[in-house]
Design a protein around this motif. Sequence first.
Motif, short mmCIF file in Angstrom:
data_model
loop_
_atom_site.label_atom_id
_atom_site.label_comp_id
_atom_site.label_asym_id
_atom_site.label_seq_id
_atom_site.Cartn_x
_atom_site.Cartn_y
_atom_site.Cartn_z
N THR A 111 2.11 -158.09 50.72
CA THR A 111 1.84 -158.60 52.06
C THR A 111 2.93 -159.55 52.54
O THR A 111 3.31 -159.50 53.71
N THR A 112 3.45 -160.40 51.66
CA THR A 112 4.50 -161.31 52.13
C THR A 112 5.73 -160.51 52.54
O THR A 112 6.34 -160.81 53.57
N ALA A 113 6.05 -159.51 51.75
CA ALA A 113 7.21 -158.70 52.11
C ALA A 113 6.98 -158.06 53.47
O ALA A 113 7.89 -157.99 54.29
N PHE A 114 5.75 -157.70 53.68
CA PHE A 114 5.43 -157.03 54.93
C PHE A 114 5.65 -157.97 56.12
O PHE A 114 6.29 -157.63 57.09
N SER A 115 5.14 -159.21 55.99
CA SER A 115 5.25 -160.11 57.13
C SER A 115 6.71 -160.48 57.38
O SER A 115 7.12 -160.73 58.51
N LYS A 116 7.50 -160.53 56.32
CA LYS A 116 8.92 -160.81 56.51
C LYS A 116 9.57 -159.69 57.32
O LYS A 116 10.42 -159.93 58.16
N ASN A 117 9.13 -158.47 57.00
CA ASN A 117 9.72 -157.33 57.68
C ASN A 117 9.21 -157.18 59.10
O ASN A 117 9.76 -156.44 59.88
N LYS A 118 8.15 -157.90 59.38
CA LYS A 118 7.47 -157.66 60.64
C LYS A 118 8.39 -157.87 61.85
O LYS A 118 8.40 -157.06 62.77
N ALA A 119 9.17 -158.98 61.77
CA ALA A 119 10.07 -159.27 62.89
C ALA A 119 11.06 -158.13 63.04
O ALA A 119 11.29 -157.62 64.15
N GLY A 120 11.62 -157.70 61.91
CA GLY A 120 12.59 -156.62 61.95
C GLY A 120 11.95 -155.35 62.48
O GLY A 120 12.52 -154.64 63.31
N GLU A 121 10.71 -155.12 62.01
CA GLU A 121 9.97 -153.92 62.42
C GLU A 121 9.77 -153.94 63.93
O GLU A 121 10.02 -152.96 64.62
N PHE A 122 9.36 -155.09 64.43
CA PHE A 122 9.13 -155.23 65.87
C PHE A 122 10.42 -154.96 66.63
O PHE A 122 10.45 -154.23 67.61
N PHE A 123 11.51 -155.54 66.12
CA PHE A 123 12.76 -155.40 66.83
C PHE A 123 13.22 -153.95 66.82
O PHE A 123 13.75 -153.45 67.80
N LYS A 124 12.97 -153.28 65.69
CA LYS A 124 13.38 -151.88 65.59
C LYS A 124 12.65 -151.03 66.62
O LYS A 124 13.21 -150.14 67.23
N THR A 125 11.35 -151.34 66.79
CA THR A 125 10.57 -150.52 67.70
C THR A 125 10.83 -150.90 69.16
O THR A 125 11.00 -150.05 70.01
N TYR A 126 10.85 -152.21 69.40
CA TYR A 126 10.92 -152.64 70.80
C TYR A 126 12.25 -153.30 71.13
O TYR A 126 12.41 -153.88 72.19
N GLY A 127 13.21 -153.24 70.21
CA GLY A 127 14.52 -153.84 70.44
C GLY A 127 15.14 -153.34 71.74
O GLY A 127 15.75 -154.11 72.48
N ALA A 128 14.94 -152.06 72.00
CA ALA A 128 15.54 -151.48 73.19
C ALA A 128 14.98 -152.13 74.45
O ALA A 128 15.71 -152.43 75.40
N VAL A 129 13.67 -152.39 74.45
CA VAL A 129 13.04 -153.01 75.62
C VAL A 129 13.62 -154.41 75.82
O VAL A 129 13.97 -154.81 76.94
N VAL A 130 13.72 -155.15 74.70
CA VAL A 130 14.29 -156.49 74.78
C VAL A 130 15.70 -156.43 75.35
O VAL A 130 16.06 -157.18 76.27
N GLY A 131 16.48 -155.47 74.84
CA GLY A 131 17.85 -155.30 75.32
C GLY A 131 17.89 -155.05 76.82
O GLY A 131 18.70 -155.63 77.54
N MET A 132 16.96 -154.19 77.27
CA MET A 132 16.94 -153.86 78.70
C MET A 132 16.63 -155.10 79.53
O MET A 132 17.28 -155.35 80.56
N PHE A 133 15.64 -155.89 79.06
CA PHE A 133 15.30 -157.10 79.81
C PHE A 133 16.48 -158.06 79.88
O PHE A 133 16.78 -158.63 80.93
N LEU A 134 17.17 -158.19 78.77
CA LEU A 134 18.34 -159.06 78.75
C LEU A 134 19.36 -158.60 79.78
O LEU A 134 19.92 -159.40 80.52
N LEU A 135 19.55 -157.26 79.82
CA LEU A 135 20.52 -156.72 80.76
C LEU A 135 20.10 -157.04 82.20
O LEU A 135 20.93 -157.41 83.03
N LEU A 136 18.79 -156.92 82.46
CA LEU A 136 18.30 -157.20 83.82
C LEU A 136 18.56 -158.67 84.17
O LEU A 136 18.92 -158.99 85.30
N ILE A 137 18.39 -159.55 83.18
CA ILE A 137 18.63 -160.97 83.45
C ILE A 137 20.11 -161.20 83.74
O ILE A 137 20.47 -161.95 84.66
N VAL A 138 20.95 -160.49 82.99
CA VAL A 138 22.39 -160.60 83.27
C VAL A 138 22.67 -160.15 84.69
O VAL A 138 23.43 -160.80 85.43
N PHE A 139 22.02 -159.07 85.10
CA PHE A 139 22.19 -158.59 86.48
C PHE A 139 21.82 -159.69 87.47
O PHE A 139 22.51 -159.93 88.45
N GLN A 140 20.70 -160.35 87.18
CA GLN A 140 20.21 -161.39 88.07
C GLN A 140 21.25 -162.51 88.20
O GLN A 140 21.47 -163.06 89.28
#
Lengths: 506, 331, 324
Positions: free
Chosen positions: B8-37
């Motif tokens: 379980t500890t290994a899992f929670s450590k990976n959780k952030a990475g897991e989240f980023f892997k799945t939704y990293g693209a969305v985060v990237g897009m939002f960052l890009l939109l902010i840059v646009f702004q």
Amino acid sequence: MPEGPVLLECRNICKAFGQNKVLQDINLEIRKGEAHALLGTNGAGKSTLVKIITGVYSKSSGDILLDGEVVDIHSPQDSERHGIAIIHQDQQMVPLFDVTRNAFLGSEITKSGGRLDLKTMRKQVQEKLEFMHVDFTADAQVASLTVGQREQVAIASALLKNPKLLILDEPTASLSSKEISRLFEIINLLKESGVTIIYISHHLDEIFNITERITVLRDSRVQGTVETKNIDPKQIISMMIGRELKDLYPKEPAQIGDVALKIDDLYSGKLVRGVNLEVRRGEILGLAGLVGAGRTETMLAVYGAEKVKKGNILLKGEPYRPVSPKRAGKAGIAFIPEDRRNEGIVPAMSIAENLSLSATKSWAKRGIIRRKLQSQGSGQIIKSLNIVCTGAGQLLSELSGGNQQKVVIGRWLIDKYDVFVFDQPTTGVDVGAKAEIYRQMVKLAKAGGAIIFISSENEELLGICDRIAVMCKGRIVKEFQAKEATEQELLYWSAGGDEQEDGNDE
Amino acid sequence: MENKTIKTTAFSKNKAGEFFKTYGAVVGMFLLLIVFQIFDNRFLQPANLWGICKNSAFLILMALGMTFALSVRGIDFSIAQVADAAAVISAFLILKDVPPMMALLLTLLFGLFIGLSNALLMAYLGVPALIGTLGTMFIVRSFELVLTNGAQPQVLFTMPRSVTGTFLNIGQGSVLGLPNVMLIGILAIVVIYFVRERSVLGRHMDAINGNVRSAFLSGIDIRKTFAAAFILSALLAAVAGILICSRAGSATPRATESYLNDCFVAVYIGTLLSKDKRFNVLGTVIGCLFVGCISNFFTLMGMGNGIKQLCNGFFILMAVMMGTAHLRKKN
Amino acid sequence: MMNSKKVDFRNAVMRRSTGIAMVAIILIMGIRAPLFFAPANLMTVLKQSGILCMTAISITSVLIVGGFDMGAGAMVQLVCNLAAGMIISYSNPALSWGVGIGVGLAFGLLNSFLVVYLHIPTFVTTLGTMYLMNGLSALYNKGTALAIKETAGFTVLTQGSILGIPNIFLLVILLCGIMHWFFKYTRTGLRMYACGENRNAAQLHGLNVGKYLILGYLISGTLLGMTGVFQCSYNYGASAVDYGMDFLVKALASAYLGSTFSRTNELSMIGTVIAGIFIAALSNILIINGFSNQIVSGVLGFVLILSILLTVIKKRDIGQITIF
């Protein structure tokens, strides 16, 4: 055949994949100029041994000696350098090249600047072709050659490197009997010219026809090497088997009912040549035979996945014409394919999704899949088949082989079917899952289904079936009541039995 | 027990990475939109964003069609061309005094016909989708150019409103403050979400995408499923074309072709939003909105077609690179 | 035995059917417009086919190794723009050649890197790089045409003629000859064919398929770069209209149509060039017959579908769908 000096010697060769010992203390002597057969049931270790000799695998321990000297073989190139060549079962050629280009692919002779020296290459190939007395020239396009002729090209290609030792890995699997006798003539020519041959085949008649000695492998060990002329097929078979039947089969008597499926003189593709077969409700019919005997192809044709050339089929007494798997399923035929990974599962889908593929509509209303029906239905199947998983949402790629197989079977438990074809469902499956699969077959038979069980492990056929039909070269050659059959007899008939070539091939 | 806690500890450590892997693209897009702004503060104004949403409906329809084609491992190059032709045909028919509703129906029939012919070629005759739809694209283009006598614009808004009113209202009107175009877009998203992700047909498409042979042997009519993808994509394109024409009140041949580029970008970006990098409806919709934002930003900044094309290439390659890298790591 | 003879007969008809159909179409259309057969017009056809044939040869060399290239047309356009720019700014053809071939090689490298090392499917890779090239073209010419004047030793390459035969056609013949020789009579060419035709066989014979794929993209990149410079010379500069897709479709149609000459659907340089000339002739004859330019692109699409149909229809089997 006089006893020649030893060409290749294997000393105490062991090979393990992880914990799994596939070769243990293999000792083998191949004499110069002989044709030596390697024989053994599936999984006995033949192909691993050949792969070690040809450098595809590296051995865990032991030595290989050529002409009395220890040699290091770490790659196919090494083995080629030492004069070992292999003809693979499956001829991989470039159809649009001519014979010369195919024979030299990968080791072309060139003039300066990478130009092909076609003249020299052609001459060399033509020499080998003439030596083999073939009926085509080095200029023929491979696309226009028959399977048998392509094999001759492969042999010519191997001969170009002037090998001392030539390994033929089930060379007759897709040849007609005429082509086989051509092959034997060539092998005899090769022997005369001093090439040593290792011949791997399941067909005993071939082995008795052309080899001098036979080495039998069983359960990853050498059972013994014998002179071919001093032994008969029955003795060889008992060397190959030598196991006692274990009692892990949950056989229960079932009510045998009407004929559910009757196949009459079925022809399909190259491998199915006149199959006659019938199976009744409540019956488990075993289909025994060797790889390439046409068992899978017969059932694929019945299931509508291969074209039927000729023949009649009665399903539940009604005429039935296979068109597509979809129609076959609707007509009441369920099919569990042989190659689970490539033909059975969809690895990127979950258990529930995989289960739903054959009867998606049963879990849907007006075209939309109901989550409730799906979770209930898949839950039931998971429970009744004891599929070990974290839940119906787990991806199939994360399951073990046995559990994947159970999912493929579970697909056919949603709706009701009359005929179930199990094509080698227990290969690569652990003992627990095997027992579960047998239990399932018995249960389906008891519920009135007709089961056709294709297997290459005769032991399980004897354990679970009511009746066993043996297929060889596209036909049913023998039928047994399972109680009366023995493993020896099944193997004997699978390997061609005492039926001599009838020369009926086109 | 010990084993479990480690896990379980290994899992929670990976959780952030897991989240980023799945939704990293969305985060990237939002960052890009902010840059646009930061570059242009008009960008994140509600009115501007509203405009983007409104204009994305056409692209969303086409990209959803493309999602169908791609999710059976096919492709549809003719999609933007069919939309283009549909716009031209509907305008052309109305100009020829065909009643607007009839014109609409005939245009949909045209879409159906192209879909059927694509389906016949790809699913039943075995033409590779890439080549076949490329051919269809050229045939349709030729057809509409000949129809309009060499790319004459088909102008509807100069006609009396009494004739064209109903037709133009589809694209220009609104219900309760929501533009019709947007309503149709939302309706399409909902319906297609159900067809693609929840229906029997969608399930069969997934199976074909995952393993054609398994799908075939488990009794799925793979040809029919494959065909359905092409028919749906052509129909959606026809609807998009009609909307574009009715919205603008005119149709110029070859004006809609550039939607093809945006389609590709949107669907490939969309794959990043699913866990196993597959083509999916919601991802495609977000991809479309993202493409809308980029186009809008470029217009605001007055940047030309060149930068936009460069970005198209860049986004497609990035998306696919991330997708394949993710899948390879998994295996 | 009977059966195989029948198949042979069918194959023989099929193999020749492409050629027969081509000649028939040209003849029928030609009878309606005898002007087509005027020697001057025939030479014009050969001249018009030049750039198309070169693009088709380039794309064939990548198809042979089992690759694909969506960006062939876009590359020609990009290089054409750059070459025109070089002539305008420095009036130096050598610079055009250098830049053209350099850019071709660079994109060939990029494509092969993405395909071989990052394992991205060839289609998506080249789709992505196609957009990159389109973008660069648009950025470079800023949406305007770049016209060049008559330049010594440059425009004559594609505009001039020797003994009435257009130079550009002679160049095509030369290029076709070299590539044909390369793929048929050198070791590397032979192995590239093997990789594309039967990947498993190639691997079994110890060939490094990735290496040959890289080589294929580099060769086709270089050729496309050269084609772009020729296009600049032929066109007196670069137009601002995006014609990448049209070039791609024409080139693909030539390659696949060319492959139907052989019984085994073998892609060949000679077949490609013949098909390329046929397509140019078809466009020409349609125009002479009074069909508009717009119909021609539709006919092209039709030819593309028909040619691929001829190659796949033999391979069809139950439950088989060709994907991509």
